[in-house]
Motif scaffolding. Structure first.
Motif, PDB file in Angstrom:
ATOM      1  N   GLU A 257       0.844  -1.188   0.000  1.00  0.00           N
ATOM      2  CA  GLU A 257       0.000   0.000   0.000  1.00  0.00           C
ATOM      3  C   GLU A 257       0.883   1.243   0.000  1.00  0.00           C
ATOM      4  O   GLU A 257       2.086   1.172   0.280  1.00  0.00           O
ATOM      5  CB  GLU A 257      -0.943   0.017   1.200  1.00  0.00           C
ATOM      6  N   PHE A 258       0.264   2.364  -0.348  1.00  0.00           N
ATOM      7  CA  PHE A 258       0.978   3.630  -0.379  1.00  0.00           C
ATOM      8  C   PHE A 258       0.260   4.632   0.518  1.00  0.00           C
ATOM      9  O   PHE A 258      -0.888   4.424   0.902  1.00  0.00           O
ATOM     10  CB  PHE A 258       1.033   4.184  -1.811  1.00  0.00           C
ATOM     11  N   ILE A 259       0.945   5.718   0.838  1.00  0.00           N
ATOM     12  CA  ILE A 259       0.351   6.794   1.626  1.00  0.00           C
ATOM     13  C   ILE A 259       0.370   8.059   0.782  1.00  0.00           C
ATOM     14  O   ILE A 259       1.430   8.486   0.310  1.00  0.00           O
ATOM     15  CB  ILE A 259       1.128   7.029   2.941  1.00  0.00           C
ATOM     16  N   LEU A 260      -0.807   8.628   0.561  1.00  0.00           N
ATOM     17  CA  LEU A 260      -0.928   9.863  -0.218  1.00  0.00           C
ATOM     18  C   LEU A 260      -0.717  11.051   0.710  1.00  0.00           C
ATOM     19  O   LEU A 260      -1.555  11.324   1.572  1.00  0.00           O
ATOM     20  CB  LEU A 260      -2.304   9.935  -0.889  1.00  0.00           C
ATOM     21  N   ILE A 261       0.399  11.749   0.531  1.00  0.00           N
ATOM     22  CA  ILE A 261       0.719  12.884   1.403  1.00  0.00           C
ATOM     23  C   ILE A 261      -0.264  14.025   1.168  1.00  0.00           C
ATOM     24  O   ILE A 261      -0.827  14.597   2.095  1.00  0.00           O
ATOM     25  CB  ILE A 261       2.167  13.356   1.186  1.00  0.00           C
ATOM     26  N   GLY A 262      -0.490  14.356  -0.110  1.00  0.00           N
ATOM     27  CA  GLY A 262      -1.502  15.352  -0.464  1.00  0.00           C
ATOM     28  C   GLY A 262      -1.413  16.634   0.333  1.00  0.00           C
ATOM     29  O   GLY A 262      -0.391  17.320   0.345  1.00  0.00           O
ATOM     30  N   PHE A 263      -2.508  16.940   1.044  1.00  0.00           N
ATOM     31  CA  PHE A 263      -2.618  18.194   1.790  1.00  0.00           C
ATOM     32  C   PHE A 263      -2.244  18.021   3.265  1.00  0.00           C
ATOM     33  O   PHE A 263      -2.505  18.923   4.067  1.00  0.00           O
ATOM     34  CB  PHE A 263      -4.044  18.732   1.699  1.00  0.00           C
TER      35      PHE A 263
ATOM     36  N   MET B 253      -8.598  14.902   2.720  1.00  0.00           N
ATOM     37  CA  MET B 253      -8.457  16.188   3.403  1.00  0.00           C
ATOM     38  C   MET B 253      -9.007  16.135   4.816  1.00  0.00           C
ATOM     39  O   MET B 253      -8.517  16.830   5.711  1.00  0.00           O
ATOM     40  CB  MET B 253      -9.197  17.280   2.618  1.00  0.00           C
ATOM     41  N   LEU B 254     -10.050  15.320   5.021  1.00  0.00           N
ATOM     42  CA  LEU B 254     -10.718  15.258   6.326  1.00  0.00           C
ATOM     43  C   LEU B 254     -10.354  13.993   7.097  1.00  0.00           C
ATOM     44  O   LEU B 254     -10.957  13.706   8.134  1.00  0.00           O
ATOM     45  CB  LEU B 254     -12.233  15.324   6.135  1.00  0.00           C
ATOM     46  N   SER B 255      -9.379  13.251   6.598  1.00  0.00           N
ATOM     47  CA  SER B 255      -9.027  11.969   7.206  1.00  0.00           C
ATOM     48  C   SER B 255      -7.572  11.972   7.659  1.00  0.00           C
ATOM     49  O   SER B 255      -6.725  12.655   7.076  1.00  0.00           O
ATOM     50  CB  SER B 255      -9.265  10.837   6.205  1.00  0.00           C
ATOM     51  N   THR B 256      -7.307  11.194   8.678  1.00  0.00           N
ATOM     52  CA  THR B 256      -5.912  10.989   9.107  1.00  0.00           C
ATOM     53  C   THR B 256      -5.366   9.696   8.520  1.00  0.00           C
ATOM     54  O   THR B 256      -4.167   9.443   8.583  1.00  0.00           O
ATOM     55  CB  THR B 256      -5.830  10.923  10.643  1.00  0.00           C
ATOM     56  N   HIS B 257      -6.243   8.878   7.945  1.00  0.00           N
ATOM     57  CA  HIS B 257      -5.843   7.600   7.354  1.00  0.00           C
ATOM     58  C   HIS B 257      -5.804   7.789   5.833  1.00  0.00           C
ATOM     59  O   HIS B 257      -6.824   7.723   5.150  1.00  0.00           O
ATOM     60  CB  HIS B 257      -6.849   6.500   7.737  1.00  0.00           C
TER      61      HIS B 257
END
Length: 315
Positions: free
Chosen positions: A10-16, A85-89
């Motif tokens: 799996e990957f983690i989307l850093i995004g915002f 944006m609204l999630s920590t996961h």
């Protein structure tokens, strides 16, 4: 042999996630409104074309197909960005990442191919008006649209398979809000990575620049034909049929150029993230506005539809 790498599932989307937390609700609301407007605007265009028999022409068939590709591209990218944006996961599975890349490639390339054949449609209409009904028959238009979708799907499948054939190891963090191909390739390891990266860039640039070349070529012939029209009114009326398409092409390729051709420099991850939204969120948002306002025939048809819906007696 790839070596003793610890592969990722799996990957983690850093995004915002690096943005100040107090700004995220504002960004969320802004992008949500733009997302909803994109969906509603394109659905309005499709519904108007469907209801108005005067718009059952090749140009509006292509516009309808373009609206579908805009909707699907937006649906493939924006909901995940808004949720993160609204999630920590913010993790995304290997398969979900591959699926998102496939759909974004497919609808993105289809969009470019459709812009190209819309340019060809304007070329035939203006440069060969007497042969227009023969060259742009319903069957030929349907065939062109089908080829655009088939080409976009083939490009999406090929590029996704090439990228996800690589081995990913080490860091799982994708510095983007989607499974962006260049951000993902930075996480790949093995001797093939550099050649695959160059191959992906070459394929994308060749396809998109090829579409742009044919669009520009179409407009060279269009401008030459318009300049031969004796009256100023005739030239203006003829060129007005191209304005909305030409504007979309400039916006589409203009924002893409800003993102991918910007000079290397000390850009922060945050500025790169905001810049990326201009192409993935803002460009689809502008498309229905441009076509609704710059295309007089479509604008009048939308107004008639609204009058029939909300003021049936007066219409």
């Amino acid at each position: 042999m790839q070596g003793n790498y610890s592969t990722v599932s799996e990957f983690i989307l850093i995004g915002f996630s690096n943005f100040p937390q107090q700004l995220l609700p504002t960004f969320f609301l802004l992008y949500l409104l733009m997302y909803l407007f994109t969906l509603l605007g394109n659905l309005l265009i499709m519904g108007t074309i469907w209801r108005e028999h005067s718009l059952h022409t090749p140009m509006y068939l292509f516009l309808c197909a373009l609206s579908i590709s805009e909707i699907l591209f937006t649906v493939a990218v924006t909901p995940r960005m808004l949720a993160d944006m609204l999630s920590t996961h913010r993790s995304i599975t290997f398969v979900a990442c591959a699926s998102q890349m496939f759909f974004s490639f497919t609808f993105g390339f289809t969009h470019s191919f459709l812009l190209m054949i819309m340019g060809y449609d304007r070329y035939v209409a203006i440069c060969h008006p007497l042969r227009y009904n023969v060259l742009m028959s319903t069957r030929d238009c349907a065939r062109l649209v089908s080829w655009c979708w088939a080409g976009g799907s083939a490009m999406g499948m090929m590029l996704t398979l090439i990228v996800f054939h690589l081995t990913f190891c080490g860091s799982k963090e994708i510095h983007h809000f989607v499974c962006h191909v260049l951000s993902l390739l930075k996480l790949a390891c093995g001797k093939e990575t550099a050649s695959v990266t160059m191959g992906v860039i070459l394929v994308c640039v060749t396809a998109l620049m090829g579409c742009l070349f044919f669009i520009v070529l179409s407009y060279v012939f269009i401008v030459a034909a318009i300049l031969r029209i004796p009256s100023t009114e005739g030239r203006h009326k003829t060129f007005s049929t191209c304005v909305s398409h030409l504007t979309i092409v400039v916006v589409h390729y203009g924002f893409a150029s800003i993102i991918y051709l910007k000079p290397k420099g000390p850009h922060s991850m945050d500025s790169n993230t905001l810049l990326a939204t201009t192409y993935t969120v803002f460009t689809p948002f502008l498309s229905p506005i441009i076509f609704s306002l710059r295309n007089k025939e479509l604008k009048n048809a939308i107004q008639r539809s609204f009058r029939r819906t909300f003021h049936p007696l007066s219409s």
